[in-house]
Design a protein around this motif. Structure first.
Motif, mmCIF file in Angstrom:
data_model
loop_
_atom_site.group_PDB
_atom_site.id
_atom_site.type_symbol
_atom_site.label_atom_id
_atom_site.label_comp_id
_atom_site.label_asym_id
_atom_site.label_seq_id
_atom_site.Cartn_x
_atom_site.Cartn_y
_atom_site.Cartn_z
ATOM 1 N N SER A 119 -40.103 0.497 19.852
ATOM 2 C CA SER A 119 -40.869 1.144 18.781
ATOM 3 C C SER A 119 -40.803 0.354 17.476
ATOM 4 N N PHE A 120 -39.871 -0.610 17.391
ATOM 5 C CA PHE A 120 -39.722 -1.501 16.240
ATOM 6 C C PHE A 120 -39.568 -0.736 14.922
ATOM 7 N N PRO A 121 -38.510 0.068 14.772
ATOM 8 C CA PRO A 121 -38.308 0.780 13.503
ATOM 9 C C PRO A 121 -38.001 -0.184 12.362
ATOM 10 N N HIS A 122 -38.557 0.105 11.191
ATOM 11 C CA HIS A 122 -38.268 -0.665 9.983
ATOM 12 C C HIS A 122 -37.262 0.120 9.143
ATOM 13 N N ILE A 123 -36.204 -0.540 8.701
ATOM 14 C CA ILE A 123 -35.192 0.101 7.865
ATOM 15 C C ILE A 123 -35.103 -0.666 6.551
ATOM 16 N N ALA A 124 -35.259 0.071 5.449
ATOM 17 C CA ALA A 124 -35.279 -0.549 4.121
ATOM 18 C C ALA A 124 -33.864 -0.760 3.603
ATOM 19 N N LEU A 125 -33.626 -1.938 3.043
ATOM 20 C CA LEU A 125 -32.397 -2.232 2.318
ATOM 21 C C LEU A 125 -32.766 -2.534 0.869
ATOM 22 N N TYR A 126 -31.891 -2.110 -0.048
ATOM 23 C CA TYR A 126 -32.153 -2.315 -1.471
ATOM 24 C C TYR A 126 -31.114 -3.260 -2.059
ATOM 25 N N ARG A 127 -31.572 -4.112 -2.945
ATOM 26 C CA ARG A 127 -30.690 -5.114 -3.534
ATOM 27 C C ARG A 127 -29.684 -4.486 -4.495
ATOM 28 N N SER A 128 -28.485 -5.046 -4.489
ATOM 29 C CA SER A 128 -27.466 -4.659 -5.455
ATOM 30 C C SER A 128 -27.796 -5.289 -6.804
ATOM 31 N N LEU A 129 -27.017 -4.945 -7.830
ATOM 32 C CA LEU A 129 -27.215 -5.596 -9.131
ATOM 33 C C LEU A 129 -26.991 -7.097 -9.009
ATOM 34 N N LEU A 130 -26.005 -7.484 -8.193
ATOM 35 C CA LEU A 130 -25.731 -8.903 -7.971
ATOM 36 C C LEU A 130 -26.930 -9.605 -7.351
ATOM 37 N N GLY A 131 -27.611 -8.928 -6.454
ATOM 38 C CA GLY A 131 -28.697 -9.566 -5.724
ATOM 39 C C GLY A 131 -30.073 -9.383 -6.326
ATOM 40 N N THR A 132 -30.181 -8.593 -7.411
ATOM 41 C CA THR A 132 -31.495 -8.338 -8.006
ATOM 42 C C THR A 132 -31.988 -9.563 -8.757
ATOM 43 N N ARG A 133 -33.211 -9.962 -8.453
ATOM 44 C CA ARG A 133 -33.819 -11.127 -9.090
ATOM 45 C C ARG A 133 -34.787 -10.666 -10.167
ATOM 46 N N LEU A 134 -34.522 -11.079 -11.404
ATOM 47 C CA LEU A 134 -35.360 -10.698 -12.532
ATOM 48 C C LEU A 134 -36.270 -11.857 -12.903
ATOM 49 N N SER A 135 -37.444 -11.528 -13.431
ATOM 50 C CA SER A 135 -38.423 -12.555 -13.773
ATOM 51 C C SER A 135 -38.931 -12.320 -15.186
ATOM 52 N N GLN A 136 -38.670 -13.269 -16.085
ATOM 53 C CA GLN A 136 -39.177 -13.228 -17.460
ATOM 54 C C GLN A 136 -38.858 -11.903 -18.150
ATOM 55 N N ASN A 137 -37.677 -11.364 -17.853
ATOM 56 C CA ASN A 137 -37.228 -10.116 -18.478
ATOM 57 C C ASN A 137 -38.111 -8.917 -18.146
ATOM 58 N N LYS A 138 -38.985 -9.058 -17.142
ATOM 59 C CA LYS A 138 -39.845 -7.933 -16.773
ATOM 60 C C LYS A 138 -39.047 -6.992 -15.875
ATOM 61 N N ALA A 139 -38.197 -6.193 -16.490
ATOM 62 C CA ALA A 139 -37.357 -5.270 -15.736
ATOM 63 C C ALA A 139 -37.083 -4.045 -16.590
ATOM 64 N N LEU A 140 -36.809 -2.947 -15.916
ATOM 65 C CA LEU A 140 -36.468 -1.698 -16.584
ATOM 66 C C LEU A 140 -35.052 -1.336 -16.169
ATOM 67 N N GLN A 141 -34.207 -1.004 -17.137
ATOM 68 C CA GLN A 141 -32.830 -0.663 -16.818
ATOM 69 C C GLN A 141 -32.466 0.688 -17.411
#
Length: 274
Positions: A119-141
């Protein structure tokens, strides 16, 4: 002349697809990290095993009582197309936990029903703060905490909560959704990826929402699929709403997203169930 004495046929029960769900919805990519997956002890189906490869985990099922097994041998001659036909197996619920040893992705529990038969289930993983990639300060904290109850000395952090931002461009009216997950202390960084500063500075509106589960805040392995919609207020405000409007401040070549004007510190948001 080649003589076939025995042919081993081995077919997978299912394949889990691990997906990076942080950032822009619709732009998810496979998680290639060397994940550690542990199946739950109380799974009804026994004799399951996992072979993990980058981006996917293959589920092997050794025995199917009363049915043709996925792993079987053909004793005499070359296997026919009928011999190689994949048997239908009874579906089952697949439960367990997953950890990224590198710390790039947050740990989680998972439970997927109707697994089997590829059935090929998809399971979502979310990045930690360490792994979060920010671009040109376009982020909300921000920091998420639950509304303090009468029997609590301090408000509790909304650990592992899921945060979402819907950005609607003023020029075209197109909308884009972005997701992230808070850490165990309720702190989050939500990257607004793959939208250029030019697109954003032309004007946009942004709406913020949260899903959480207080019972899972202190757990080592939360299940994001069990999070529910929360109402939000800024600080200890008395006005709770389903969503919050996000504002933007342009400073030189940077675009800062915030919950309050002239924000000088990380804003704390209070959550409660609807």
């Amino acid at each position: 002349m080649i003589r076939f004495k025995e042919t081993l046929i081995r077919q997978a029960s299912d394949v889990i697809r691990w997906m990076d769900a942080t950032g822009r919805v619709g732009q998810e990519s496979p998680v290639l990290n060397p994940l550690q997956i542990a199946l739950a002890d109380d799974i009804e189906v026994k004799q399951l095993s996992i072979l993990h490869k980058p981006g996917a985990s293959i589920i092997w099922r050794a025995d199917i009582p009363g049915a043709v097994n996925l792993q079987r041998s053909i004793d005499i001659g070359r296997p026919t197309d009928a011999d190689k036909q994949r048997p239908t197996e009874p579906v089952y619920e697949l439960k367990g936990t997953v950890v990224d040893p590198t710390g790039i992705f947050n740990p989680r529990a998972f439970a997927k029903k109707n697994c089997g038969n590829n059935s090929f289930p998809h399971i979502a993983l979310y990045r930690s703060l360490l792994g979060t990639r920010l671009s040109q300060n376009k982020a909300l904290q921000g920091i998420l905490r639950y509304q303090k109850q009468a029997d609590e000395t301090l408000s509790q952090p909304a650990g592992w909560a899921l945060v979402s931002l819907r950005v609607t461009l003023g020029t075209t009216g197109d909308s884009f959704d972005f997701n992230a997950q808070a850490d165990a202390n309720g702190y989050f960084q939500l990257p607004v990826t793959r939208l250029s500063l030019t697109m954003l500075t032309a004007g946009f509106s942004a709406v913020f929402s949260v899903k959480a589960n207080k019972a899972q805040s202190a757990q080592a392995f939360p299940d994001p699929d069990q999070m529910t919609d929360m109402q939000i207020a800024i600080e200890d405000g008395l006005v709770f709403t389903d969503t919050l409007e996000v504002i933007a401040e342009q400073t030189q070549y940077q675009l800062k997203l915030a919950f309050v004007a002239n924000e000088t510190r990380v804003t704390t948001l209070t959550l409660k169930s609807p």
